[in-house]
Design a protein around this motif. Sequence first.
Motif, PDB file in Angstrom:
ATOM      1  N   ALA A 146       0.829  -1.206   0.000  1.00 57.51           N
ATOM      2  CA  ALA A 146       0.000   0.000   0.000  1.00 57.51           C
ATOM      3  C   ALA A 146       0.865   1.258   0.000  1.00 57.51           C
ATOM      4  O   ALA A 146       0.557   2.243  -0.702  1.00 57.51           O
ATOM      5  N   LEU A 147       1.956   1.228   0.772  1.00 55.96           N
ATOM      6  CA  LEU A 147       2.858   2.381   0.819  1.00 55.96           C
ATOM      7  C   LEU A 147       3.527   2.602  -0.528  1.00 55.96           C
ATOM      8  O   LEU A 147       3.635   3.732  -1.010  1.00 55.96           O
ATOM      9  N   GLY A 148       3.978   1.510  -1.155  1.00 51.37           N
ATOM     10  CA  GLY A 148       4.625   1.629  -2.453  1.00 51.37           C
ATOM     11  C   GLY A 148       3.693   2.179  -3.518  1.00 51.37           C
ATOM     12  O   GLY A 148       4.082   3.040  -4.323  1.00 51.37           O
ATOM     13  N   LYS A 149       2.463   1.705  -3.519  1.00 54.16           N
ATOM     14  CA  LYS A 149       1.497   2.202  -4.497  1.00 54.16           C
ATOM     15  C   LYS A 149       1.195   3.688  -4.272  1.00 54.16           C
ATOM     16  O   LYS A 149       1.043   4.451  -5.227  1.00 54.16           O
ATOM     17  N   HIS A 150       1.142   4.084  -3.018  1.00 54.42           N
ATOM     18  CA  HIS A 150       0.853   5.481  -2.693  1.00 54.42           C
ATOM     19  C   HIS A 150       1.915   6.419  -3.264  1.00 54.42           C
ATOM     20  O   HIS A 150       1.604   7.534  -3.708  1.00 54.42           O
ATOM     21  N   PHE A 151       3.170   5.952  -3.279  1.00 61.17           N
ATOM     22  CA  PHE A 151       4.266   6.786  -3.766  1.00 61.17           C
ATOM     23  C   PHE A 151       4.695   6.418  -5.190  1.00 61.17           C
ATOM     24  O   PHE A 151       5.762   6.824  -5.638  1.00 61.17           O
ATOM     25  N   TYR A 152       3.877   5.642  -5.903  1.00 64.13           N
ATOM     26  CA  TYR A 152       4.127   5.297  -7.314  1.00 64.13           C
ATOM     27  C   TYR A 152       5.441   4.536  -7.508  1.00 64.13           C
ATOM     28  O   TYR A 152       6.176   4.760  -8.469  1.00 64.13           O
ATOM     29  N   MET A 161      13.198   8.861  -6.871  1.00 63.67           N
ATOM     30  CA  MET A 161      13.464   8.228  -5.580  1.00 63.67           C
ATOM     31  C   MET A 161      14.128   9.220  -4.626  1.00 63.67           C
ATOM     32  O   MET A 161      13.760   9.304  -3.439  1.00 63.67           O
ATOM     33  N   ASP A 162      15.091   9.963  -5.119  1.00 60.93           N
ATOM     34  CA  ASP A 162      15.759  10.959  -4.279  1.00 60.93           C
ATOM     35  C   ASP A 162      14.763  12.001  -3.775  1.00 60.93           C
ATOM     36  O   ASP A 162      14.869  12.485  -2.639  1.00 60.93           O
ATOM     37  N   LEU A 163      13.804  12.346  -4.613  1.00 57.07           N
ATOM     38  CA  LEU A 163      12.836  13.374  -4.268  1.00 57.07           C
ATOM     39  C   LEU A 163      11.889  12.948  -3.151  1.00 57.07           C
ATOM     40  O   LEU A 163      11.569  13.740  -2.257  1.00 57.07           O
ATOM     41  N   ILE A 164      11.467  11.662  -3.185  1.00 59.55           N
ATOM     42  CA  ILE A 164      10.419  11.237  -2.247  1.00 59.55           C
ATOM     43  C   ILE A 164      10.919  10.326  -1.122  1.00 59.55           C
ATOM     44  O   ILE A 164      10.145   9.933  -0.259  1.00 59.55           O
ATOM     45  N   LEU A 165      12.205  10.018  -1.107  1.00 59.86           N
ATOM     46  CA  LEU A 165      12.721   9.034  -0.154  1.00 59.86           C
ATOM     47  C   LEU A 165      12.418   9.414   1.297  1.00 59.86           C
ATOM     48  O   LEU A 165      11.967   8.570   2.087  1.00 59.86           O
ATOM     49  N   GLU A 166      12.669  10.647   1.681  1.00 62.55           N
ATOM     50  CA  GLU A 166      12.447  11.036   3.065  1.00 62.55           C
ATOM     51  C   GLU A 166      10.965  10.997   3.425  1.00 62.55           C
ATOM     52  O   GLU A 166      10.598  10.683   4.559  1.00 62.55           O
ATOM     53  N   ARG A 167      10.105  11.295   2.477  1.00 62.94           N
ATOM     54  CA  ARG A 167       8.670  11.209   2.739  1.00 62.94           C
ATOM     55  C   ARG A 167       8.234   9.763   2.942  1.00 62.94           C
ATOM     56  O   ARG A 167       7.376   9.472   3.773  1.00 62.94           O
ATOM     57  N   VAL A 168       8.834   8.855   2.180  1.00 67.69           N
ATOM     58  CA  VAL A 168       8.537   7.430   2.372  1.00 67.69           C
ATOM     59  C   VAL A 168       9.017   6.995   3.759  1.00 67.69           C
ATOM     60  O   VAL A 168       8.315   6.261   4.473  1.00 67.69           O
TER      61      VAL A 168
END
Length: 300
Positions: free
Chosen positions: A110-116, A188-195
């Motif tokens: 679910a987390l992976g799908k949320h962040f594409y 990935m660099d852009l959203i890594l901290e949000r994940v």
Amino acid sequence: MIDLRGRYDQRQQPWYNGEKGDAGVIKLVASDLDGTLFNSKGQISDYGIQFVVATGRSYSGAQTVVDRLGLLQEGYGLICLNGLRTYHFPSLDYSQRHLLTYENCLELEALGKHFYLGILYCFDDMIYFEMNPRDYQDYTIALDRHNLRFFKENMATQDIADLREIKSRFEQGDPILKVVYVQSPAFMDLILERVRQAINPLFNLSLVGSGWAEVVFKDINKGIALREYGESLGIAADEIMAFGDAENDLEMLSSIPNGIVMANGMDSVKAIASAQAKSNDDDGVARYLVDYLGIDDSMD
């Protein structure tokens, strides 16, 4: 593994501190593979120094290295899957920490799908790849050789649309080794901290390669596994030297006094390492050992 007691006089070495007694003797050397012992062409340095390998790869993914270094014999071992499994050779028996459950993987899905993100579910015999077709199209546009090499480890892969397709594997007790998130490096660099902020605190998310982040339980890491491996041989933490480059090496390098980061390593790893070696393309591990231990590199 290098036991200096029978081969070198530590008192003659520049790194020996007489006040510390035998604490200066390095008896065990551990090295990560990708980005560390391997150069950018996937080749191993030919310096001939033996290692205990500590890798995020599975046993099958590290088997070529084990054979090349002659580790499949008494007194050597392999820490793999970021500390999930530890092998003591020559037996292929291993100790294993607790595994991800189907419920854990549903949460990570679910987390992976949320962040594409693309999601890899890694089993011993198969890697299942799940990614929305539209996201996959964007992902493939940005793929480079670094990303592609992870799909060329002679590992069988199968596309799935949903985790429920492989629920039976969990029900029959097949162990899932790890979950991996993949995306274009820039995304990935852009959203890594949000994940990281969104992920369950039970898990640790480590950026291992460009656009490649691995998920394991927080209490599973190379640092714990390496210290336990050393203890099984009667080797203390200050008698171990370890080399790494990526975030899945953080605990390993920070848990011992001699944690060495590669020049090509990530900034987050350089921030905690005790020293830095040359890059993987400059035979950094071997050259650091030659200099640090005063080894004659012309020795057989």
